[in-house]
Structures are given as structure tokens and as C-alpha cells.
Design an enzyme around this catalytic site. Structure first.
Site, mmCIF file in Angstrom:
data_model
loop_
_atom_site.group_PDB
_atom_site.id
_atom_site.type_symbol
_atom_site.label_atom_id
_atom_site.label_comp_id
_atom_site.label_asym_id
_atom_site.label_seq_id
_atom_site.Cartn_x
_atom_site.Cartn_y
_atom_site.Cartn_z
ATOM 1 C CG ASN A 210 37.613 39.348 46.373
ATOM 2 O OD1 ASN A 210 37.230 38.556 47.002
ATOM 3 N ND2 ASN A 210 38.947 40.468 46.948
ATOM 4 C CE LYS A 289 22.254 55.226 45.240
ATOM 5 N NZ LYS A 289 20.422 55.041 45.293
ATOM 6 C CG ASP A 307 51.643 43.123 47.821
ATOM 7 O OD1 ASP A 307 52.026 42.392 48.620
ATOM 8 O OD2 ASP A 307 51.402 43.291 46.103
ATOM 9 C CG PHE A 324 46.549 31.297 50.368
ATOM 10 C CD1 PHE A 324 47.594 31.830 51.568
ATOM 11 C CD2 PHE A 324 46.273 30.639 49.437
ATOM 12 C CE1 PHE A 324 46.585 30.747 52.087
ATOM 13 C CE2 PHE A 324 45.933 29.745 50.590
ATOM 14 C CZ PHE A 324 46.222 29.397 51.797
ATOM 15 C CE LYS A 342 52.292 39.669 45.205
ATOM 16 N NZ LYS A 342 50.894 40.082 45.974
HETATM 17 O O1 PMT Z 1 38.037 33.345 51.117
HETATM 18 P P1 PMT Z 1 37.545 32.202 50.731
HETATM 19 O O2 PMT Z 1 36.882 32.012 49.838
HETATM 20 O O3 PMT Z 1 38.030 30.327 51.309
HETATM 21 O O4 PMT Z 1 39.200 31.885 49.619
HETATM 22 C C1 PMT Z 1 40.433 32.054 49.604
HETATM 23 C C2 PMT Z 1 40.824 32.585 48.327
HETATM 24 C C3 PMT Z 1 40.616 31.571 46.942
HETATM 25 C C4 PMT Z 1 40.968 33.902 48.266
HETATM 26 C C5 PMT Z 1 42.733 31.835 48.798
HETATM 27 O O5 PMT Z 1 43.196 30.932 49.073
HETATM 28 C C6 PMT Z 1 43.450 33.106 48.499
HETATM 29 O O6 PMT Z 1 43.732 32.227 47.196
HETATM 30 N N1 PMT Z 1 43.838 33.847 48.898
HETATM 31 C C7 PMT Z 1 44.829 34.681 48.506
HETATM 32 C C8 PMT Z 1 43.698 35.512 46.590
HETATM 33 C C9 PMT Z 1 44.594 36.373 46.333
HETATM 34 O O7 PMT Z 1 44.297 37.883 46.370
HETATM 35 O O8 PMT Z 1 45.545 36.566 45.642
HETATM 36 P P2 PMT Z 1 47.324 37.474 44.194
HETATM 37 O O9 PMT Z 1 47.011 36.454 43.399
HETATM 38 O O10 PMT Z 1 45.981 38.298 44.059
HETATM 39 O O11 PMT Z 1 47.750 37.639 45.576
HETATM 40 C C10 PMT Z 1 49.435 37.233 45.722
HETATM 41 C C11 PMT Z 1 49.167 37.370 47.985
HETATM 42 O O12 PMT Z 1 49.242 38.675 47.990
HETATM 43 C C12 PMT Z 1 48.328 36.644 48.189
HETATM 44 O O13 PMT Z 1 48.161 36.574 50.153
HETATM 45 C C13 PMT Z 1 47.329 38.454 48.619
HETATM 46 O O14 PMT Z 1 46.901 38.143 50.124
HETATM 47 C C14 PMT Z 1 48.264 39.424 48.885
HETATM 48 N N2 PMT Z 1 48.237 40.526 47.986
HETATM 49 C C15 PMT Z 1 47.582 40.650 47.382
HETATM 50 C C16 PMT Z 1 47.283 42.209 46.775
HETATM 51 C C17 PMT Z 1 47.538 43.614 48.018
HETATM 52 N N3 PMT Z 1 47.714 44.571 47.702
HETATM 53 N N4 PMT Z 1 48.460 42.916 48.917
HETATM 54 C C18 PMT Z 1 48.260 41.785 48.893
HETATM 55 O O15 PMT Z 1 49.013 41.092 50.826
#
Ligand code: PMT
Length: 400
Positions: A210, A289, A307, A324, A342
Site C-alpha cells: 500500500n 516468477k 492482526d 490507528f 481490538k
Molecule cells: O505512513 P504514512 O504515509 O505517513 O501514512 C500514515 C498512515 C495513514 C498509514 C497512518 O496514519 C495510519 O492510519 N496507519 C494505520 C493504517 C491501517 O492499516 O489502518 P487499519 O484501519 O487498516 O488498521 C487498524 C489498526 O490495526 C492499525 O493500527 C493497524 O496498524 C493495525 N493492524 C491492522 C491489520 C493487521 N493485520 N495488523 C494490525 O496491527
């Protein structure tokens, strides 16, 4: 002294014979990794030349408040905002009096007025001037205003007197200044921060990923280190330098990020998940590949990734956990749902549908959501926002 690494320090020099020691102080601060900008009062230039300080600091010396050249580059307000600390050595009796009365009649006093950075003085003057009732009152008043005084020392003086008023030795000033950086709101705490994207391999040359640049997570790591924390930054592939005073562990996939997050988790006090982790990965990774076939459609089979933040939050003795939420609609509602699902202490919601904030931009705007409140933090640079977030997280952690 490692706390000086990458610190942005204004070294203010006022008029006094001890100004010659500021050259050595500049050298020591630089040797320990600080970025030093020199501001001299007119009287200081009578004791030591700006050229000496320019050569030692590697930057032009700032002297005049009304300087068109400086205003085009780094003027007094930029300098005031730039500084992590304003260290004034030597600080004369006259400068202490002017600072205490709130005057802004030269560049250095104006910067002190305009800055939110801590101001630290190393007084240096004749013993009778130091003992003077008004100087003593100024010293007390300045300390009551949270301005830190280092010294003065006691001993032989350049004028032949003996008594209090000697400037501390440069090494002592540098080490006391470094120690002040260890008194932040997260002093002694271990903070883990995930940042950047993950890459989920399809074959040796292709992956699912991403647009996360890591800027938000890296800014948080720098702010947490500035607040005195020991920081482990668990980073997906990004093009950023590791922030100073942070241990960086570089990973690629979600599984590797989880392993690095679990490593040493029992020592972790605060876990911040800023990484954009791929929710799914290919069921298997092709050994070679993958070749283009004749068919128009190609099917990929994906399996859910663990997660990471939810796994950390479910550990026995779990750290204070902050996630986040990257959302494109109903930002706060979806974030509240993730906070609950979570089992997090806080979640920071950002709208990633906007191109001026969120993924890959230099700025962000967020809402910090706890079980009881939602606090919006308006759009600003990720660096400033990270400082605000770390202050807020430290407060919530202290009150948990
Ligand atoms: O890196 P930048 O370009 O500065 O951009 C910042 C950002 C937009 C990436 C950052 O601010 C942000 O929002 N990060 C979380 C992105 C995300 O994956 O969000 P989510 O809503 O899909 O996940 C929720 C939370 O679960 C997040 O804290 C994520 O880290 C966590 N997660 C998600 C999936 C997973 N398998 N494991 C996790 O720990």
C-alpha cells in the site's frame, strides 16, 4: 551525552570574558551530534569573533534582529520554532535582567520570547555582580519561570576576584544540558511503534502492498524519543532515515512485523500501531516468477494475516495499546468499532480519502478516540502532530 544526537540547539552568547569558552562548548555539542546555531549579542562579538563560531558550528552566525538576509533564510521566528533548546552561555547579568523583564531588544532576547523551547542559562559574571541583590532577584524570578540555571561555579575569576560567578566548564554545561533532555513525559518508558507498509510476496519479484510512506510512524518515534522513551521502531520498507536514538527493526511482511513486535513485548510499556499492515497475503509464494498465461482473468488466493495490534493487546500484562484507523468514510464510527474489537486503549482515526493528509503526505489531521472521548487534532505537519499525540498518549498512560 547520547541525548544530544540530532537535537537542534541555539547557543546564545552574551558579552562576557567567558565567551571564549563558548567555542569549546560548540565543539562538544557538535561532537555529540547536536545541530548548533549560534546567536550572538553585539557585546559578545567584542569578546570572540563570529567567524570562529561560524567555523565551529558550520553555520552562519545570527547577530541582528533586522537582517533582510536572515529573514529570507532563517529569521528570528523560524529560529525560535526550530530550536529544541535555547542554551545561553555565558549569560551576563545584563542579559538575565533583560530576559527577566521580558524585553526583546536584540535578536537573542526576541528569540527567547518567541520560542516554546526550554531556555537554559549558564550565568557568568564578576562575583559582586552575581551577589548583587537585583541579580539574585532576577535569578530567582527566572527559575520561577521555569528557566533553568546551570551554575555558576565558584573560584578564581578573570578580573582577579574569587567567588561565585564563574561559568561552568563547557563539558559540564553540555552534560547537564543533555541530562535535561532525559526528563521528558516518557522518561524511562519502553515504546514500540510499527510504521510503514508491509509487503506480501506473490513471487520473487511481485508483492501486495500500500501507499504508506512511514512518515507518521517515524515522526511518532522521533517524538517519543524526544520525550525520553526508549523506542523500538518496527518498520516496513520505507525510504526514511531511522530517527535519532531509536532502535529500528526492518521487516517486510505482516508475519515478520508480528514476530518483531512480540520480541521483548514483556518490557514494552506503550505499543503504537501506525503501520498500514496488509490484511491478507497470498496463500503461497511462487518459487519462480509467475508467467503470463493465455487467460484474461487471474485468480489470487489470499489468506488473512494475523492482526498485530490485537495480538499485542491480548497478551497477558499487555502494554498500553494505541491503534490507528485509516478510513475513507464514517471515520469516527469505524474507528470506535476498531477500538472495541481490538481491545485498544486509544485509537487515532485519520481520513485517508484526502490527498492532503494521511497516506504519504507531510501533514495529517486526526481524531484521538478513547472509550469515553473523541479529541480532534487539526491539520498540521506530521512532526508537530506527533509531538501533540505523544503528549496526549503520555497523559492518558499516566492516568490509566
Ligand atoms: O505512513 P504514512 O504515509 O505517513 O501514512 C500514515 C498512515 C495513514 C498509514 C497512518 O496514519 C495510519 O492510519 N496507519 C494505520 C493504517 C491501517 O492499516 O489502518 P487499519 O484501519 O487498516 O488498521 C487498524 C489498526 O490495526 C492499525 O493500527 C493497524 O496498524 C493495525 N493492524 C491492522 C491489520 C493487521 N493485520 N495488523 C494490525 O496491527
Amino acid at each position: 551525552m547520547h541525548r544530544l544526537t540530532n537535537r537542534q540547539i541555539i547557543l546564545g552568547i552574551t558579552g562576557g570574558i567567558a565567551a571564549y569558552k563558548s567555542a569549546e562548548l560548540t565543539r562538544i555539542l557538535k561532537t555529540h551530534g547536536a545541530d548548533v546555531r549560534i546567536v550572538m549579542t553585539p557585546a559578545a562579538c567584542e569578546f570572540i569573533t563570529p567567524l570562529t563560531l561560524q567555523a565551529l558550528s558550520g553555520h552562519a552566525v545570527h547577530q541582528h534582529i533586522l537582517d533582510p538576509e536572515a529573514e529570507a533564510g532563517m529569521g528570528h521566528i523560524e529560529l525560535a520554532k526550530w530550536a529544541d533548546m535555547i542554551l545561553i552561555a555565558p549569560a551576563s547579568a545584563d542579559f538575565m535582567a533583560r530576559l527577566n523583564s521580558g524585553m526583546g531588544n536584540d535578536l537573542l532576547s526576541t528569540i527567547c520570547l518567541a520560542s516554546e523551547a526550554p531556555v537554559v542559562l549558564a550565568p557568568a559574571m564578576n562575583q559582586a555582580m552575581w551577589r548583587d541583590v537585583q541579580t539574585q532577584q532576577n535569578a530567582t524570578d527566572l527559575q520561577n519561570k521555569n528557566i533553568r540555571l546551570l551554575g555558576p561555579g565558584v573560584g578564581d575569576q578573570a578580573c582577579g576576584d574569587n567567588g561565585p560567578g564563574r561559568m561552568l566548564e563547557p563539558l559540564e554545561i553540555a552534560s547537564q544540558a543533555a541530562a535535561l533532555f532525559e526528563q521528558g513525559s516518557l522518561a524511562g518508558k519502553q515504546v514500540f511503534i510499527t510504521a510503514g507498509p508491509t509487503r506480501e510476496a506473490l513471487d520473487p519479484v511481485r508483492y501486495i502492498s500500500n501507499h504508506s510512506s512511514g512518515k507518521m510512524g517515524y515522526a511518532l518515534a522521533a517524538a517519543a524519543a524526544d520525550a525520553g522513551a526508549r523506542v523500538k521502531l518496527i518498520s516496513g520498507p520505507v525510504n526514511l532515515e531511522a530517527p535519532a536514538r531509536c532502535e529500528r527493526v526492518q521487516v517486510e511482511s505482516a508475519q515478520q512485523m508480528l514476530d518483531a513486535s512480540l520480541d521483548g513485548i514483556s518490557d514494552c510499556d506503550i505499543f503504537i500501531a501506525a503501520a498500514a499492515v496488509a490484511d491478507y497475503r497470498p496463500v503461497s509464494v511462487a518459487e519462480h516468477k509467475m508467467k503470463k498465461g493465455k487467460e484474461e482473468l487471474m485468480e489470487l488466493h489470499l489468506v488473512k494475516n494475523p492482526d498485530i495490534v490485537a495480538t499485542i493487546a491480548s497478551q497477558p500484562d499487555n502494554p498500553f495499546c494505541i491503534g490507528f484507523a485509516a478510513e475513507t468514510q464514517d471515520v469516527v464510527a469505524y474507528a470506535q468499532d476498531k477500538l472495541q474489537r481490538k481491545n485498544l486503549d486509544l485509537i487515532i482515526a485519520n481520513d485517508v480519502s484526502r490527498s492532503d493528509i494521511g497516506f504519504n503526505s507531510d501533514e495529517n489531521a486526526v481524531t484521538v478516540i478513547s472509550k469515553t472521548a473523541a479529541t480532534p487534532l487539526p491539520q498540521t505537519s506530521k512532526r508537530l502532530l506527533a509531538k501533540q499525540l505523544i503528549n496526549l498518549i503520555a497523559d492518558q498512560y499516566a492516568g490509566k
